[in-house]
Design a protein around this motif. Structure first.
Motif, PDB file in Angstrom:
ATOM      1  N   VAL A 171      73.280  73.348   7.140  1.00 40.09           N
ATOM      2  CA  VAL A 171      74.256  73.984   6.123  1.00 40.09           C
ATOM      3  C   VAL A 171      73.293  74.412   5.076  1.00 40.09           C
ATOM      4  CG1 VAL A 171      75.702  73.427   4.363  1.00 40.09           C
ATOM      5  CG2 VAL A 171      76.078  72.520   6.903  1.00 40.09           C
ATOM      6  N   TYR A 172      72.213  73.841   4.596  1.00 37.31           N
ATOM      7  CA  TYR A 172      71.551  74.313   3.711  1.00 37.31           C
ATOM      8  C   TYR A 172      70.563  75.673   4.097  1.00 37.31           C
ATOM      9  CZ  TYR A 172      72.054  70.241   0.152  1.00 37.31           C
ATOM     10  OH  TYR A 172      72.733  69.516  -0.421  1.00 37.31           O
ATOM     11  N   GLU A 173      70.216  75.495   5.135  1.00 40.94           N
ATOM     12  CA  GLU A 173      69.757  76.511   5.857  1.00 40.94           C
ATOM     13  C   GLU A 173      70.109  77.921   5.674  1.00 40.94           C
ATOM     14  OE1 GLU A 173      67.461  77.889  10.068  1.00 40.94           O
ATOM     15  OE2 GLU A 173      67.109  75.680   9.201  1.00 40.94           O
ATOM     16  N   GLN A 174      71.507  77.807   5.993  1.00 35.68           N
ATOM     17  CA  GLN A 174      72.477  78.858   5.949  1.00 35.68           C
ATOM     18  C   GLN A 174      72.779  79.388   4.548  1.00 35.68           C
ATOM     19  OE1 GLN A 174      73.666  81.092   8.640  1.00 35.68           O
ATOM     20  NE2 GLN A 174      74.085  82.417   6.669  1.00 35.68           N
ATOM     21  N   LEU A 175      72.826  78.359   3.671  1.00 35.00           N
ATOM     22  CA  LEU A 175      73.155  78.658   2.228  1.00 35.00           C
ATOM     23  C   LEU A 175      71.920  79.427   1.729  1.00 35.00           C
ATOM     24  CD1 LEU A 175      75.017  75.418   1.411  1.00 35.00           C
ATOM     25  CD2 LEU A 175      76.151  77.416   1.262  1.00 35.00           C
ATOM     26  N   LEU A 176      70.903  78.839   2.077  1.00 35.87           N
ATOM     27  CA  LEU A 176      69.612  79.530   1.491  1.00 35.87           C
ATOM     28  C   LEU A 176      69.626  81.006   1.908  1.00 35.87           C
ATOM     29  CD1 LEU A 176      68.767  76.589   0.518  1.00 35.87           C
ATOM     30  CD2 LEU A 176      66.497  77.435   1.591  1.00 35.87           C
ATOM     31  N   ALA A 177      69.825  81.222   3.021  1.00 35.15           N
ATOM     32  CA  ALA A 177      69.763  82.727   3.632  1.00 35.15           C
ATOM     33  C   ALA A 177      71.095  83.420   3.030  1.00 35.15           C
ATOM     34  CB  ALA A 177      70.087  82.753   5.094  1.00 35.15           C
ATOM     35  N   ASP A 178      72.157  82.776   2.473  1.00 32.99           N
ATOM     36  CA  ASP A 178      73.161  83.558   1.603  1.00 32.99           C
ATOM     37  C   ASP A 178      73.040  83.674   0.225  1.00 32.99           C
ATOM     38  OD1 ASP A 178      74.428  83.791   4.262  1.00 32.99           O
ATOM     39  OD2 ASP A 178      75.808  81.837   3.936  1.00 32.99           O
ATOM     40  N   GLY A 179      71.790  83.133  -0.146  1.00 34.78           N
ATOM     41  CA  GLY A 179      71.247  83.468  -1.655  1.00 34.78           C
ATOM     42  C   GLY A 179      71.803  82.134  -2.608  1.00 34.78           C
ATOM     43  N   PHE A 180      72.114  81.065  -2.001  1.00 36.63           N
ATOM     44  CA  PHE A 180      72.232  80.142  -2.750  1.00 36.63           C
ATOM     45  C   PHE A 180      71.360  79.006  -3.030  1.00 36.63           C
ATOM     46  CE2 PHE A 180      76.461  81.531  -0.707  1.00 36.63           C
ATOM     47  CZ  PHE A 180      77.161  81.720  -1.815  1.00 36.63           C
ATOM     48  N   GLY A 181      70.105  79.443  -2.857  1.00 34.58           N
ATOM     49  CA  GLY A 181      69.159  78.320  -2.784  1.00 34.58           C
ATOM     50  C   GLY A 181      68.817  77.785  -4.339  1.00 34.58           C
ATOM     51  N   ARG A 182      69.085  78.484  -5.112  1.00 36.82           N
ATOM     52  CA  ARG A 182      68.837  78.053  -6.507  1.00 36.82           C
ATOM     53  C   ARG A 182      70.054  77.438  -7.137  1.00 36.82           C
ATOM     54  NH1 ARG A 182      64.088  77.290  -8.093  1.00 36.82           N
ATOM     55  NH2 ARG A 182      64.676  77.177 -10.348  1.00 36.82           N
ATOM     56  N   CYS A 183      71.275  77.182  -6.623  1.00 36.81           N
ATOM     57  CA  CYS A 183      72.306  76.388  -6.914  1.00 36.81           C
ATOM     58  C   CYS A 183      72.285  75.004  -6.770  1.00 36.81           C
ATOM     59  CB  CYS A 183      73.601  77.025  -6.005  1.00 36.81           C
ATOM     60  SG  CYS A 183      74.019  78.579  -6.488  1.00 36.81           S
ATOM     61  N   ASP A 184      72.930  74.277  -7.508  1.00 31.52           N
ATOM     62  CA  ASP A 184      73.009  72.907  -7.285  1.00 31.52           C
ATOM     63  C   ASP A 184      72.915  72.356  -5.755  1.00 31.52           C
ATOM     64  OD1 ASP A 184      73.111  70.039  -8.459  1.00 31.52           O
ATOM     65  OD2 ASP A 184      74.878  69.957  -7.548  1.00 31.52           O
ATOM     66  N   SER A 185      72.592  71.288  -5.350  1.00 35.36           N
ATOM     67  CA  SER A 185      72.563  70.720  -4.165  1.00 35.36           C
ATOM     68  C   SER A 185      74.117  70.523  -3.411  1.00 35.36           C
ATOM     69  CB  SER A 185      71.733  69.762  -3.805  1.00 35.36           C
ATOM     70  OG  SER A 185      71.842  68.630  -4.390  1.00 35.36           O
ATOM     71  N   THR A 186      75.009  70.547  -4.377  1.00 31.59           N
ATOM     72  CA  THR A 186      76.337  70.157  -4.074  1.00 31.59           C
ATOM     73  C   THR A 186      76.914  71.477  -3.618  1.00 31.59           C
ATOM     74  OG1 THR A 186      76.909  70.297  -6.475  1.00 31.59           O
ATOM     75  CG2 THR A 186      76.543  68.090  -5.570  1.00 31.59           C
ATOM     76  N   VAL A 187      76.261  72.617  -3.580  1.00 28.27           N
ATOM     77  CA  VAL A 187      76.896  73.634  -2.783  1.00 28.27           C
ATOM     78  C   VAL A 187      77.360  73.797  -1.588  1.00 28.27           C
ATOM     79  CG1 VAL A 187      74.600  74.807  -2.309  1.00 28.27           C
ATOM     80  CG2 VAL A 187      76.438  76.309  -3.439  1.00 28.27           C
ATOM     81  N   VAL A 188      76.797  72.606  -1.004  1.00 26.18           N
ATOM     82  CA  VAL A 188      77.481  72.444   0.377  1.00 26.18           C
ATOM     83  C   VAL A 188      78.926  72.581   0.692  1.00 26.18           C
ATOM     84  CG1 VAL A 188      75.402  70.933   1.292  1.00 26.18           C
ATOM     85  CG2 VAL A 188      77.483  70.133   0.152  1.00 26.18           C
ATOM     86  N   ILE A 189      79.603  72.429  -0.362  1.00 26.81           N
ATOM     87  CA  ILE A 189      81.055  72.676  -0.193  1.00 26.81           C
ATOM     88  C   ILE A 189      81.405  73.988   0.121  1.00 26.81           C
ATOM     89  CG2 ILE A 189      81.610  73.043  -2.655  1.00 26.81           C
ATOM     90  CD1 ILE A 189      84.105  71.165  -2.390  1.00 26.81           C
ATOM     91  N   LYS A 190      80.415  74.908  -0.321  1.00 28.29           N
ATOM     92  CA  LYS A 190      80.837  76.323  -0.003  1.00 28.29           C
ATOM     93  C   LYS A 190      81.048  76.467   1.475  1.00 28.29           C
ATOM     94  CE  LYS A 190      79.455  79.051  -4.121  1.00 28.29           C
ATOM     95  NZ  LYS A 190      80.815  79.653  -4.184  1.00 28.29           N
ATOM     96  N   ASP A 191      80.091  75.793   2.454  1.00 29.80           N
ATOM     97  CA  ASP A 191      80.025  75.784   3.610  1.00 29.80           C
ATOM     98  C   ASP A 191      81.510  75.851   4.370  1.00 29.80           C
ATOM     99  OD1 ASP A 191      78.845  76.076   6.495  1.00 29.80           O
ATOM    100  OD2 ASP A 191      79.596  73.882   6.276  1.00 29.80           O
ATOM    101  N   LEU A 192      82.062  74.555   3.713  1.00 27.17           N
ATOM    102  CA  LEU A 192      83.400  73.968   4.203  1.00 27.17           C
ATOM    103  C   LEU A 192      84.504  75.196   3.720  1.00 27.17           C
ATOM    104  CD1 LEU A 192      83.029  70.212   3.313  1.00 27.17           C
ATOM    105  CD2 LEU A 192      83.077  71.283   5.588  1.00 27.17           C
ATOM    106  N   VAL A 193      84.319  75.476   2.591  1.00 26.79           N
ATOM    107  CA  VAL A 193      85.384  76.570   1.802  1.00 26.79           C
ATOM    108  C   VAL A 193      85.405  77.757   3.002  1.00 26.79           C
ATOM    109  CG1 VAL A 193      86.056  78.133   0.299  1.00 26.79           C
ATOM    110  CG2 VAL A 193      85.242  75.793  -0.201  1.00 26.79           C
ATOM    111  N   ALA A 194      84.016  78.395   3.290  1.00 24.39           N
ATOM    112  CA  ALA A 194      83.944  79.648   4.057  1.00 24.39           C
ATOM    113  C   ALA A 194      84.723  79.237   5.519  1.00 24.39           C
ATOM    114  CB  ALA A 194      82.421  79.641   4.294  1.00 24.39           C
ATOM    115  N   LYS A 195      84.622  78.131   6.162  1.00 23.11           N
ATOM    116  CA  LYS A 195      84.872  77.801   7.649  1.00 23.11           C
ATOM    117  C   LYS A 195      86.618  77.499   7.517  1.00 23.11           C
ATOM    118  CE  LYS A 195      80.389  75.756   9.135  1.00 23.11           C
ATOM    119  NZ  LYS A 195      80.100  74.268   9.725  1.00 23.11           N
ATOM    120  N   ALA A 196      87.160  77.452   6.259  1.00 23.99           N
ATOM    121  CA  ALA A 196      88.366  77.181   6.145  1.00 23.99           C
ATOM    122  C   ALA A 196      89.267  78.448   5.957  1.00 23.99           C
ATOM    123  CB  ALA A 196      88.784  76.107   4.982  1.00 23.99           C
ATOM    124  N   LYS A 197      88.548  79.494   5.708  1.00 25.37           N
ATOM    125  CA  LYS A 197      89.362  80.668   5.618  1.00 25.37           C
ATOM    126  C   LYS A 197      89.633  81.297   6.909  1.00 25.37           C
ATOM    127  CE  LYS A 197      87.202  81.759   1.325  1.00 25.37           C
ATOM    128  NZ  LYS A 197      86.108  82.813   0.438  1.00 25.37           N
TER     129      LYS A 197
END
Length: 290
Positions: free
Chosen positions: A264-290
């Motif tokens: 999940v982090y690997e994809q988030l880094l690829a999407d430009g979220f690398g500098r965000c707080d590590s709790t940004v994993v919730i964005k992965d769930l939000v994206a999948k829920a759309k």
């Protein structure tokens, strides 16, 4: 004591300051000389242009940089700390690295009549600024006993886990526990928000029961508000989980949750979220829920 501190990132800058404030004589080094000069000006210590120069005549040398390769870059070579340390001095690595590197550094130090302990920390930037870090240490009892009063300048809890490498392995367990809590909170928040529950009330209720955790109390609200411009960066948690998975492979273990969140982090880094707080994993769930 005469000390050297190598690496003045969001953790190292305040950690070195606490040492100076505790009455030690601190010389710092940073890859950006301007930052080292600024630290010296604001804290009253000194700075050097190479790790070796900073480490010259120091009783203890602390390192707090990014990863295994970063540690090697400041420890080895003609300008590395090992080249500048006096015989009998103690090298302390606060970087979160592989246990293999810790054991490698201990062996390299021993060849030069130097000593080494691995001492990764937990508590984040706020813990470093407040001098309230948890420090997990691997090394001989004598070396850890010698270092502990010094590390207490920024560590509310300094604990020896065993021989060299034990501190890093403890930090691996810490990171797995953290991402387990974060992933669970992220999934729980998806249900809570979908059901229209009041998040502050939810956090207050759950904080009084078995679900209580630092992550719940300090990060659930910001996760629900889509705020991630602070805290422990996702890119560093991705790095740390990679270390955990490498260690697990060496031990013949499989860690399904860690593997999943690492991807999940690997994809988030690829999407430009690398500098965000590590709790940004919730964005992965939000994206999948759309």
């Amino acid at each position: 004591m005469k000390l050297a501190f190598i690496g003045l990132g969001v953790m190292g800058f305040p950690m070195a300051a606490h040492l100076q404030q505790a009455g030690h004589q601190v010389c710092v080094y940073n890859r950006s000389p301007e930052k080292a000069a600024a630290w010296a000006e604001s804290n009253g210590g000194s700075h050097a242009l190479t790790p070796a120069a900073a480490a010259k005549d120091a009783d203890m040398v602390m390192v707090c940089v990014g990863n295994d390769d970063d540690v090697r870059s400041v420890v080895y070579g003609e300008e590395g700390v090992l080249a500048g340390m006096k015989a009998g001095a103690l090298l302390v690595d606060h970087t979160t690295t592989s246990a293999i590197l810790a054991e490698e550094l201990a062996a390299a130090a021993a060849k030069l009549d130097l000593r080494f302990i691995d001492a990764p920390v937990s508590g984040g930037q706020l813990g470093a600024e407040n001098g309230a870090l948890t420090i997990m240490v691997g090394g001989t009892e004598a070396d850890v006993a010698e270092a502990s009063p010094v590390l207490a300048a920024y560590g509310k809890k300094v604990t020896r886990l065993g021989p060299v490498g034990s501190g890093q392995r403890c930090k691996m367990v810490n990171q797995i526990f953290v991402i387990g809590a974060v992933q669970g909170i992220a999934e729980g928040l998806m249900i809570a928000q979908k059901a229209g529950l009041d998040i502050p009330t939810l956090i207050d209720v759950l904080g009084g029961g078995a679900a209580q955790s630092w992550q719940l109390q300090n990060r659930a609200q910001t996760m629900s508000e889509d705020k991630f411009d602070f805290g422990f960066a996702a890119q560093w948690m991705h790095k740390d989980l990679g270390i955990c998975l490498d260690e697990a492979e060496q031990q013949g273990l499989t860690l399904p949750l860690t593997e999943h969140v690492h991807k999940v982090y690997e994809q988030l880094l690829a999407d430009g979220f690398g500098r965000c707080d590590s709790t940004v994993v919730i964005k992965d769930l939000v994206a999948k829920a759309k």
